[in-house]
Write a protein that holds these residues in place. Structure first.
Motif, PDB file in Angstrom:
ATOM      1  N   SER A   1       0.800   3.247   8.703  1.00  0.00           N
ATOM      2  CA  SER A   1       0.813   2.296   9.824  1.00  0.00           C
ATOM      3  C   SER A   1       2.216   1.709   9.990  1.00  0.00           C
ATOM      4  O   SER A   1       3.059   1.791   9.082  1.00  0.00           O
ATOM      5  CB  SER A   1      -0.179   1.164   9.551  1.00  0.00           C
ATOM      6  OG  SER A   1       0.320   0.352   8.493  1.00  0.00           O
TER       7      SER A   1
ATOM      8  N   GLU B   1       6.683  -2.711   5.258  1.00  0.00           N
ATOM      9  CA  GLU B   1       6.554  -3.087   3.845  1.00  0.00           C
ATOM     10  C   GLU B   1       7.412  -2.183   2.958  1.00  0.00           C
ATOM     11  O   GLU B   1       8.131  -2.646   2.072  1.00  0.00           O
ATOM     12  CB  GLU B   1       5.072  -2.913   3.494  1.00  0.00           C
ATOM     13  CG  GLU B   1       4.586  -3.556   2.258  1.00  0.00           C
ATOM     14  CD  GLU B   1       3.053  -3.496   2.227  1.00  0.00           C
ATOM     15  OE1 GLU B   1       2.460  -4.465   1.773  1.00  0.00           O
ATOM     16  OE2 GLU B   1       2.457  -2.476   2.658  1.00  0.00           O
TER      17      GLU B   1
ATOM     18  N   SER C   1      11.287 -10.151   6.250  1.00  0.00           N
ATOM     19  CA  SER C   1      10.170 -10.337   7.179  1.00  0.00           C
ATOM     20  C   SER C   1      10.657 -11.101   8.404  1.00  0.00           C
ATOM     21  O   SER C   1      11.849 -11.434   8.515  1.00  0.00           O
ATOM     22  CB  SER C   1       9.015 -11.061   6.494  1.00  0.00           C
ATOM     23  OG  SER C   1       7.855 -10.989   7.309  1.00  0.00           O
TER      24      SER C   1
ATOM     25  N   ASN D   1       2.846  -1.399   9.936  1.00  0.00           N
ATOM     26  CA  ASN D   1       2.974  -2.496   8.971  1.00  0.00           C
ATOM     27  C   ASN D   1       3.359  -1.961   7.591  1.00  0.00           C
ATOM     28  O   ASN D   1       4.168  -2.550   6.880  1.00  0.00           O
ATOM     29  CB  ASN D   1       1.669  -3.298   8.892  1.00  0.00           C
ATOM     30  CG  ASN D   1       1.189  -3.662  10.285  1.00  0.00           C
ATOM     31  OD1 ASN D   1       0.384  -2.939  10.868  1.00  0.00           O
ATOM     32  ND2 ASN D   1       1.716  -4.732  10.850  1.00  0.00           N
ATOM     33  N   ARG D   2       2.791  -0.834   7.256  1.00  0.00           N
ATOM     34  CA  ARG D   2       3.138  -0.212   5.959  1.00  0.00           C
ATOM     35  C   ARG D   2       4.605   0.251   5.987  1.00  0.00           C
ATOM     36  O   ARG D   2       5.319   0.132   4.985  1.00  0.00           O
ATOM     37  CB  ARG D   2       2.198   0.970   5.709  1.00  0.00           C
ATOM     38  CG  ARG D   2       2.422   1.659   4.392  1.00  0.00           C
ATOM     39  CD  ARG D   2       1.728   0.957   3.236  1.00  0.00           C
ATOM     40  NE  ARG D   2       1.951   1.694   1.995  1.00  0.00           N
ATOM     41  CZ  ARG D   2       2.510   1.180   0.907  1.00  0.00           C
ATOM     42  NH1 ARG D   2       2.880  -0.080   0.869  1.00  0.00           N
ATOM     43  NH2 ARG D   2       2.687   1.916  -0.163  1.00  0.00           N
TER      44      ARG D   2
ATOM     45  N   VAL E   1       6.701  -6.800  14.457  1.00  0.00           N
ATOM     46  CA  VAL E   1       5.913  -6.151  13.402  1.00  0.00           C
ATOM     47  C   VAL E   1       6.374  -6.684  12.050  1.00  0.00           C
ATOM     48  O   VAL E   1       7.565  -6.663  11.737  1.00  0.00           O
ATOM     49  CB  VAL E   1       6.100  -4.615  13.426  1.00  0.00           C
ATOM     50  CG1 VAL E   1       5.163  -3.962  12.399  1.00  0.00           C
ATOM     51  CG2 VAL E   1       5.849  -4.039  14.809  1.00  0.00           C
ATOM     52  N   THR E   2       5.422  -7.165  11.276  1.00  0.00           N
ATOM     53  CA  THR E   2       5.710  -7.515   9.882  1.00  0.00           C
ATOM     54  C   THR E   2       4.799  -6.671   8.993  1.00  0.00           C
ATOM     55  O   THR E   2       3.998  -5.870   9.505  1.00  0.00           O
ATOM     56  CB  THR E   2       5.443  -8.998   9.589  1.00  0.00           C
ATOM     57  OG1 THR E   2       4.026  -9.224   9.700  1.00  0.00           O
ATOM     58  CG2 THR E   2       6.195  -9.906  10.547  1.00  0.00           C
ATOM     59  N   ALA E   3       4.911  -6.885   7.689  1.00  0.00           N
ATOM     60  CA  ALA E   3       4.027  -6.135   6.783  1.00  0.00           C
ATOM     61  C   ALA E   3       2.565  -6.486   7.034  1.00  0.00           C
ATOM     62  O   ALA E   3       1.665  -5.712   6.717  1.00  0.00           O
ATOM     63  CB  ALA E   3       4.407  -6.444   5.338  1.00  0.00           C
ATOM     64  N   ALA E   4       2.332  -7.670   7.649  1.00  0.00           N
ATOM     65  CA  ALA E   4       0.948  -8.125   7.838  1.00  0.00           C
ATOM     66  C   ALA E   4       0.444  -7.987   9.271  1.00  0.00           C
ATOM     67  O   ALA E   4      -0.736  -7.704   9.493  1.00  0.00           O
ATOM     68  CB  ALA E   4       0.833  -9.587   7.405  1.00  0.00           C
ATOM     69  N   ASP E   5       1.320  -8.220  10.254  1.00  0.00           N
ATOM     70  CA  ASP E   5       0.845  -8.379  11.637  1.00  0.00           C
ATOM     71  C   ASP E   5       1.672  -7.590  12.644  1.00  0.00           C
ATOM     72  O   ASP E   5       2.845  -7.299  12.414  1.00  0.00           O
ATOM     73  CB  ASP E   5       0.929  -9.861  12.052  1.00  0.00           C
ATOM     74  CG  ASP E   5       0.031 -10.733  11.201  1.00  0.00           C
ATOM     75  OD1 ASP E   5      -1.167 -10.430  11.105  1.00  0.00           O
ATOM     76  OD2 ASP E   5       0.553 -11.699  10.602  1.00  0.00           O
ATOM     77  N   THR E   6       1.041  -7.347  13.778  1.00  0.00           N
ATOM     78  CA  THR E   6       1.737  -6.770  14.925  1.00  0.00           C
ATOM     79  C   THR E   6       1.368  -7.654  16.113  1.00  0.00           C
ATOM     80  O   THR E   6       0.193  -7.701  16.514  1.00  0.00           O
ATOM     81  CB  THR E   6       1.250  -5.320  15.178  1.00  0.00           C
ATOM     82  OG1 THR E   6       1.400  -4.584  13.948  1.00  0.00           O
ATOM     83  CG2 THR E   6       2.029  -4.638  16.281  1.00  0.00           C
TER      84      THR E   6
END
Ligand code: URP
Ligand code: ZN
Ligand code: ZN
Length: 475
Positions: free
Chosen positions: A370, A376, A394, A372-373, A14-19
């Motif tokens: 979420s 972040e 990240s 991702n949030r 999991v990153t701030a953008a993708d799973t």
């Protein structure tokens, strides 16, 4: 020889953008491969059923900080980074405090010496500027910023730390020229003093008096003033530990006018209230001192407002503001002067180990934010705002292998007995959470596993940072 030192297999990244479902290959402490399958490694960790998150970065913690005559902070670097690692963090950012009348450089060198060789995870040091003398503004601070101490905090309250408006403008101006990031503690000194003295005259000396002495407007007024100063100087600032809707509205208003005002909040403003300063029904009249922090926790309506700010993007950071004192200790919350009046109870709560589980549980598990949030708010934005990105924050090729393997379904109850900090209590005793860090990996080394900290003291490094190009003045 295997391609990788470590493979993490079967997890969900999991990153701030993708799973995404992928394996990770780690070499020399960095992420070297992300692939459907990585087989050729010296050691393999099975992350099936787990989330693989960037390690938590807690960009607002107080460790071994000078805290006034006779008061001692409950954590040194060893215990604070031990607790941080157990709580799923791989980097923390404490403060080198300039005592008034002293050299900022000398204070910074002494503080760094306390950290060197004493950390389980990496540390990057902010400064606290309490005495912006011509020598500090002219030489010490610009040189320290250039050497890698690229952020500092200023205070609008506290007897020993408060800067007046002219001093705030001067340090903002310097930060703008040097490309430094400024964090602001926004509470108004004079309004607090007025309230505190009035309350004491009326006989209100209980820990709860601390909350009464700092109503939301104290924070709102100071936030507005800091924003105005930042606008005048054209400096992006971070307003830290925002506790309520009123200060938050000031920040949203500033943003709507195009100003770069960043905002941080903390788990205490999502889960505690001023009522806790009454002591949660304990017979001990001082029990509320455990919850004395600044700004104070507010009420449930404020909690909901702060959640809205987290959801709609007003807040970019959730930090712990870990500031640990022992409760049952004459050098901590129960110091003799503190028992005379709330005014002398040391401000701050321990929270370095509980920040991530509380935010995950109340945020992700409760359906408010979420995954991702979450990443972040707890890692990526900290790295970006404080000059650690793209080294940390990240999961990507070349990033430090700072990772937390997270069980999203594990239920735990927070208990002081299971925590690793130096304090003798947690404000969240008995708090139930869903979601828990099971393994913490710092630069490719497992430093904590299932509540045990197993990494060597000294694995953590003190990091120097470079000035963020976005903050470097143009022209
Ligand atoms: O009460 C608090 N927050 N103590 C820590 C110092 C600070 O102002 O961040
Ligand atoms: Zn503060
Ligand atoms: Zn703080």
């Amino acid at each position: 020889m295997p391609d990788f030192d470590l493979a993490i297999r079967g997890g969900t990244l999991v990153t701030a953008a993708d799973t995404v479902r992928a394996d990770l290959g780690i070499r020399d402490g960095r992420i070297a491969a992300i692939a459907e399958r990585i087989a050729d490694a010296t050691r393999t960790i099975d992350a099936s059923g787990l989330l693989v998150l960037p390690g938590g970065i807690d960009s607002h913690v107080h460790i071994a900080q000078e805290s006034g005559p006779g008061i001692v902070m409950a954590d040194d670097f060893a215990s604070a980074t031990r607790a941080a690692a157990a709580g799923g963090n791989t980097c923390v950012m404490p403060f080198a405090l300039q005592p008034r009348g002293s050299s900022l450089r000398a204070a910074t060198q002494a503080y760094r010496a306390l950290a060197e060789g004493q950390c389980h995870i990496d540390v990057a040091i902010h400064l606290i500027v309490s005495d912006p003398t011509p020598a500090v503004l002219g030489q010490e601070l610009p040189a320290l910023i250039a050497e890698g101490y690229t952020s500092f905090k200023v205070f609008m309250t506290y007897d020993d730390l408060v800067l007046n408006d002219r001093q705030l403008l001067d340090v903002f101006d310097l930060a703008r020229g040097a490309g430094a990031r400024v964090m602001v503690h926004a509470e108004g000194y004079d309004t607090i003093r007025y309230m505190a003295e009035k309350l004491e005259r009326a006989g209100e000396t209980r820990p709860y008096g601390h909350a009464l002495s700092r109503p939301q407007l104290v924070e709102r007024e100071a936030a507005h003033r800091a924003i105005s100063h930042a606008e005048l100087v054209d400096l992006p600032i971070v307003i830290v530990h925002v506790s309520g809707e009123q200060a938050m509205e000031q920040i949203a208003w500033a943003r709507s006018r195009g100003l770069k005002i960043h905002a941080e909040t903390c788990p205490q403003y999502l889960t505690l209230t001023a009522e806790d300063l009454k002591g949660r029904g304990a017979d001990d009249p001082m029990a509320g001192a455990k919850y004395v922090c600044s700004p104070p926790p507010r009420d449930t309506a404020s909690q909901e407002a702060i959640w809205r700010g987290i959801q709609n993007g007003v807040f970019e950071l959730v930090s712990s503001d870990h500031c640990p004192f022992r409760y049952d200790d004459a050098r901590g919350k129960l110091n003799p002067r503190g028992q005379q009046s709330f005014r002398y109870v040391p401000n701050g709560l321990p929270g370095i180990e509980t920040r991530l589980p509380i935010l995950f549980s109340e945020g992700v598990s409760a359906g408010r934010i979420s995954l991702n949030r979450f990443v972040e708010l707890t890692a990526t934005n900290h790295a970006k705002l404080y000059g650690l990105y793209p080294r940390k924050g990240s999961i990507g090729i070349g990033f430090d292998a700072d990772l937390t393997l997270w069980d999203p379904n594990r239920r735990e109850t927070i208990r002081q007995d299971n925590l690793h900090h130096g304090s003798d209590y947690t404000p969240w005793e008995g708090f139930s959470v869903t979601g828990w860090p099971v393994t913490t990996i710092a630069r490719g080394t497992v430093v904590a596993e299932d509540g045990r900290v197993i990494g060597d003291l000294g694995h953590g490094q003190v990091l120097d940072r470079t000035i963020d190009p976005a903050l470097r003045p143009t022209g």
